[in-house]
Motif scaffolding. Structure first.
Motif, short mmCIF file in Angstrom:
data_model
loop_
_atom_site.label_atom_id
_atom_site.label_comp_id
_atom_site.label_asym_id
_atom_site.label_seq_id
_atom_site.Cartn_x
_atom_site.Cartn_y
_atom_site.Cartn_z
N UNK A 162 0.83 -1.21 0.00
CA UNK A 162 0.00 0.00 0.00
C UNK A 162 0.86 1.26 0.00
N UNK A 163 1.91 1.26 0.80
CA UNK A 163 2.82 2.42 0.83
C UNK A 163 3.53 2.56 -0.51
N UNK A 164 3.98 1.45 -1.09
CA UNK A 164 4.68 1.50 -2.39
C UNK A 164 3.74 2.05 -3.46
N UNK A 165 2.48 1.65 -3.46
CA UNK A 165 1.52 2.18 -4.43
C UNK A 165 1.32 3.68 -4.26
N UNK A 166 1.24 4.14 -3.02
CA UNK A 166 1.10 5.58 -2.77
C UNK A 166 2.28 6.37 -3.30
N UNK A 167 3.48 5.84 -3.11
CA UNK A 167 4.69 6.52 -3.59
C UNK A 167 4.73 6.52 -5.11
N UNK A 168 4.36 5.40 -5.73
CA UNK A 168 4.38 5.30 -7.19
C UNK A 168 3.39 6.28 -7.82
N UNK A 169 2.21 6.41 -7.22
CA UNK A 169 1.20 7.32 -7.77
C UNK A 169 1.72 8.76 -7.73
N UNK A 170 2.35 9.14 -6.64
CA UNK A 170 2.90 10.50 -6.54
C UNK A 170 4.02 10.69 -7.55
N UNK A 171 4.88 9.70 -7.71
CA UNK A 171 5.98 9.81 -8.67
C UNK A 171 5.47 9.91 -10.11
N UNK A 172 4.37 9.23 -10.41
CA UNK A 172 3.79 9.32 -11.75
C UNK A 172 3.16 10.69 -12.01
N UNK A 173 2.71 11.35 -10.96
CA UNK A 173 2.06 12.66 -11.11
C UNK A 173 3.06 13.81 -11.19
N UNK A 174 4.28 13.60 -10.75
CA UNK A 174 5.26 14.69 -10.75
C UNK A 174 5.56 15.25 -12.14
N UNK A 175 5.74 14.42 -13.19
CA UNK A 175 5.99 15.00 -14.52
C UNK A 175 4.81 15.84 -15.03
N UNK A 176 3.62 15.48 -14.65
CA UNK A 176 2.45 16.26 -15.07
C UNK A 176 2.47 17.61 -14.37
N UNK A 177 2.84 17.63 -13.12
CA UNK A 177 2.94 18.90 -12.39
C UNK A 177 4.01 19.81 -13.00
N UNK A 178 5.15 19.19 -13.35
CA UNK A 178 6.22 19.99 -13.97
C UNK A 178 5.76 20.59 -15.29
N UNK A 179 5.00 19.82 -16.06
CA UNK A 179 4.51 20.31 -17.35
C UNK A 179 3.49 21.43 -17.17
N UNK A 180 2.63 21.32 -16.17
CA UNK A 180 1.63 22.38 -15.96
C UNK A 180 2.26 23.64 -15.40
#
Length: 175
Positions: free
Chosen positions: A45-63
């Protein structure tokens, strides 16, 4: 797409808690031992939470305009939906683990330390997944423009001012 609200997370956690409590109740009434998750579940569960945040970081950088290349909008929507699903799954797992924990603590027999540790770890891991999903969902949102509050005010379709044509549908009138 609207962001995940607190009400839906609370409902998911309450339903999960009721399901967890009822599940253990049914197991014990059938003469079986109570359910205890394996220690790998909180880690997952913790690993999934970290992966989801890591996947969202490039989108944040682009916005924010800090990325080298633009983000595919379909990819961004998929990550936002994954973040939304992660927060809801985290809420359900939090409720289930707390329901199982409540059942164990209300029994007349004292629960084992291993069962309590696994359930508390699962609850903590589920909360971290929920928080990771909410953070990732926040990272995938963009700031609303001033034009979003008053769509169509002063401009026609495509942002072209058509006030001089007399056409109110947003199309150009033939002269």
């Amino acid at each position: 797409m609207k962001r995940t609200g607190a009400a839906s997370l609370i409902v998911a956690a309450v339903l999960g808690g009721g399901a967890g409590y009822l599940f253990d109740q049914l197991l014990t009434s059938a003469g079986r031992p109570t359910f205890t998750p394996q220690i790998s579940l909180p880690i997952l569960l913790v690993a999934l939470g970290v992966i989801v945040v890591l996947l969202a970081l490039p989108i944040r950088r682009a916005t924010q305009g800090k990325a080298d290349a633009p983000v595919n909008p379909f990819h961004a929507v998929r990550i936002a939906m994954l973040a939304k699903a992660s927060s809801l799954v985290g809420a359900v797992f939090t409720g289930v683990s707390l329901g199982l924990l409540l059942f164990l603590l209300t029994r007349p027999a004292e629960p084992s330390v291993g069962s309590l540790g696994a359930l508390i770890g699962t609850a903590v891991g589920a909360v971290l997944l929920l928080v990771g999903g909410l953070i990732a969902e926040h990272l995938c949102t963009i700031r609303k423009d001033d034009d979003d509050k008053h769509p169509g005010a002063g401009s026609g379709a495509g942002g072209v001012d058509d006030s001089d044509t007399g056409d109110t549908d947003g199309h150009y009138a033939a002269h």
